[in-house]
Design a protein around this motif. Sequence first.
Motif, PDB file in Angstrom:
ATOM      1  N   ILE A 201     -94.010   4.292  28.173  1.00 51.47           N
ATOM      2  CA  ILE A 201     -92.773   4.144  27.410  1.00 51.47           C
ATOM      3  C   ILE A 201     -92.247   2.723  27.565  1.00 51.47           C
ATOM      4  O   ILE A 201     -92.295   2.151  28.662  1.00 51.47           O
ATOM      5  N   TYR A 202     -91.739   2.171  26.463  1.00 48.04           N
ATOM      6  CA  TYR A 202     -91.134   0.834  26.525  1.00 48.04           C
ATOM      7  C   TYR A 202     -89.879   0.814  25.657  1.00 48.04           C
ATOM      8  O   TYR A 202     -89.872   1.290  24.525  1.00 48.04           O
ATOM      9  N   ASP A 261     -96.025   1.115  35.856  1.00 50.74           N
ATOM     10  CA  ASP A 261     -96.451   0.774  34.491  1.00 50.74           C
ATOM     11  C   ASP A 261     -96.292   1.925  33.495  1.00 50.74           C
ATOM     12  O   ASP A 261     -96.839   1.855  32.385  1.00 50.74           O
ATOM     13  N   LEU A 262     -95.555   2.971  33.848  1.00 45.24           N
ATOM     14  CA  LEU A 262     -95.360   4.085  32.920  1.00 45.24           C
ATOM     15  C   LEU A 262     -94.058   3.939  32.129  1.00 45.24           C
ATOM     16  O   LEU A 262     -94.007   4.267  30.944  1.00 45.24           O
ATOM     17  N   ILE A 263     -93.022   3.422  32.768  1.00 44.90           N
ATOM     18  CA  ILE A 263     -91.718   3.283  32.116  1.00 44.90           C
ATOM     19  C   ILE A 263     -91.252   1.844  32.288  1.00 44.90           C
ATOM     20  O   ILE A 263     -91.036   1.378  33.412  1.00 44.90           O
ATOM     21  N   GLN A 264     -91.094   1.149  31.152  1.00 46.37           N
ATOM     22  CA  GLN A 264     -90.747  -0.271  31.179  1.00 46.37           C
ATOM     23  C   GLN A 264     -89.705  -0.581  30.113  1.00 46.37           C
ATOM     24  O   GLN A 264     -89.522   0.182  29.161  1.00 46.37           O
ATOM     25  N   GLY A 265     -89.051  -1.728  30.267  1.00 49.74           N
ATOM     26  CA  GLY A 265     -88.082  -2.137  29.271  1.00 49.74           C
ATOM     27  C   GLY A 265     -87.658  -3.574  29.448  1.00 49.74           C
ATOM     28  O   GLY A 265     -88.017  -4.236  30.431  1.00 49.74           O
ATOM     29  N   SER A 266     -86.876  -4.036  28.489  1.00 52.32           N
ATOM     30  CA  SER A 266     -86.375  -5.412  28.550  1.00 52.32           C
ATOM     31  C   SER A 266     -85.113  -5.502  27.701  1.00 52.32           C
ATOM     32  O   SER A 266     -84.811  -4.637  26.885  1.00 52.32           O
ATOM     33  N   ASP A 267     -84.377  -6.608  27.914  1.00 54.20           N
ATOM     34  CA  ASP A 267     -83.169  -6.863  27.132  1.00 54.20           C
ATOM     35  C   ASP A 267     -82.890  -8.356  27.189  1.00 54.20           C
ATOM     36  O   ASP A 267     -83.180  -9.013  28.201  1.00 54.20           O
ATOM     37  N   LYS A 305     -98.265   2.187  22.782  1.00 50.79           N
ATOM     38  CA  LYS A 305     -97.142   2.636  23.626  1.00 50.79           C
ATOM     39  C   LYS A 305     -96.221   3.558  22.837  1.00 50.79           C
ATOM     40  O   LYS A 305     -96.318   3.676  21.608  1.00 50.79           O
ATOM     41  N   LEU A 306     -95.329   4.189  23.557  1.00 50.00           N
ATOM     42  CA  LEU A 306     -94.253   4.963  22.949  1.00 50.00           C
ATOM     43  C   LEU A 306     -92.998   4.112  23.078  1.00 50.00           C
ATOM     44  O   LEU A 306     -92.449   3.953  24.173  1.00 50.00           O
ATOM     45  N   ILE A 307     -92.607   3.501  21.970  1.00 48.86           N
ATOM     46  CA  ILE A 307     -91.437   2.630  21.962  1.00 48.86           C
ATOM     47  C   ILE A 307     -90.221   3.478  21.620  1.00 48.86           C
ATOM     48  O   ILE A 307     -90.185   4.143  20.580  1.00 48.86           O
ATOM     49  N   SER A 341     -98.966   2.049  18.312  1.00 47.83           N
ATOM     50  CA  SER A 341     -97.785   2.600  18.968  1.00 47.83           C
ATOM     51  C   SER A 341     -96.995   3.488  18.005  1.00 47.83           C
ATOM     52  O   SER A 341     -97.170   3.439  16.791  1.00 47.83           O
ATOM     53  N   THR A 342     -96.124   4.309  18.583  1.00 48.32           N
ATOM     54  CA  THR A 342     -95.150   5.063  17.797  1.00 48.32           C
ATOM     55  C   THR A 342     -93.781   4.652  18.284  1.00 48.32           C
ATOM     56  O   THR A 342     -93.509   4.653  19.489  1.00 48.32           O
ATOM     57  N   ALA A 343     -92.911   4.276  17.339  1.00 46.87           N
ATOM     58  CA  ALA A 343     -91.559   3.845  17.696  1.00 46.87           C
ATOM     59  C   ALA A 343     -90.553   4.917  17.293  1.00 46.87           C
ATOM     60  O   ALA A 343     -90.568   5.410  16.164  1.00 46.87           O
TER      61      ALA A 343
END
Length: 381
Positions: A201-202, A261-267, A305-307, A341-343
């Motif tokens: 997930i991202y 590395d399974l759950i990631q994010g940014s801002d 990824k799953l966005i 990916s799927t968003a």
Amino acid sequence: MNEYLYQKHNQFFSQYAYGSAKAAKDELIELGAKNIKDGYLGYYFQIKINDLYKLVYLSRISTRILAPISSFDCHSEKYLYKTAKNINWENFLTVNKTFSIIANVSNSNIKNSKYASYILKDAIVDQFRENKKLRPNVNTRFPDLLLNLYIHENKARISIDLGGGSLHKRGYRKSNNDAPMKENLAATIIDYIEWDKKTPIYDPFCGSGTLLIEAAIKYTQTPASLLRQKFGFLRLPEFNPEIWNKEKTHYNKQIKNLPSDLIQGSDIDNDVILKAKDNINSFKNFSSIDIENKDFRNIEKLNDKLIITNPPYGIRQNSIEEATLLLSMFGDFLKQKCAGSTAFVYFGNKEIIKKIGLKPDLKIPINTGKLPGFLCRYPIY
């Protein structure tokens, strides 16, 4: 001791946010609820006492779990006061415990919700003064007992809030950004994306990290109310501390570790990232949630990824025009850098869905508060 409504019918009530009906019902079934029936933005259900503790402790979707104690015709403030005063409040309170009341009034002779709560408060206080010469105090922030008063078309229902407050308040939000998503809304979204718990997930607009944290709660089987300090069911006359401690210990032991590395994010906002890290650190086993300060336009790729994200739409932006431009660029990013990916994108403003420049193959209505929102799915090829 009087027999209260929930005891007589073994029936409780689960409130949910608009758009969360399916997720809420599925969760009730999973956690042991039986004979589930529709209500207004909620479900009536029956459950065993040990499963009731489990339900309140684990529920990720429900907003409140209520135990109705009295239902009656209520055409005037005098009748509300008289009926409420006849309830034996010593079964739920002592002079050393605090209480608070949430009231909601509609289409009734009593027009004002705040006034209705004052009448109920006076009935409780007057009963204690007459019987004990002392009264319990009101604490609106952290009461030992939270009562829910609902009056609709001159029919009143008084209930015990078994969570002691809204269940969306998990306790991990030490600080928020300007437009935080409620925790149970994020949990509903996590359920609706049908995550296989294997696909990474991202979230490229992670904000204070709510979507990522709720994904981690689901994966690790962490009780949603793990950090909650008070529960309303402790004030029930039949509360059994041995059963509660046994249930709590059992589900705390079921908590799993979170893979890296399974759950990631940014801002793009570094101050918000710091707040998100603070929230994540509320859980000992969530340290592998990887977040960083980065503009999504500087991400090299997010393939396979799953966005899942809730992009800014005019609240964290200076204007709706700025949010529109951002969404257009984000749509280009999805098309050009997210192959395979799927968003899932949650829009809290229906008017800007088209601005992303992609056509969703699924659109689910989910409100954020009283505002209509939509969760849209975009398969990227």
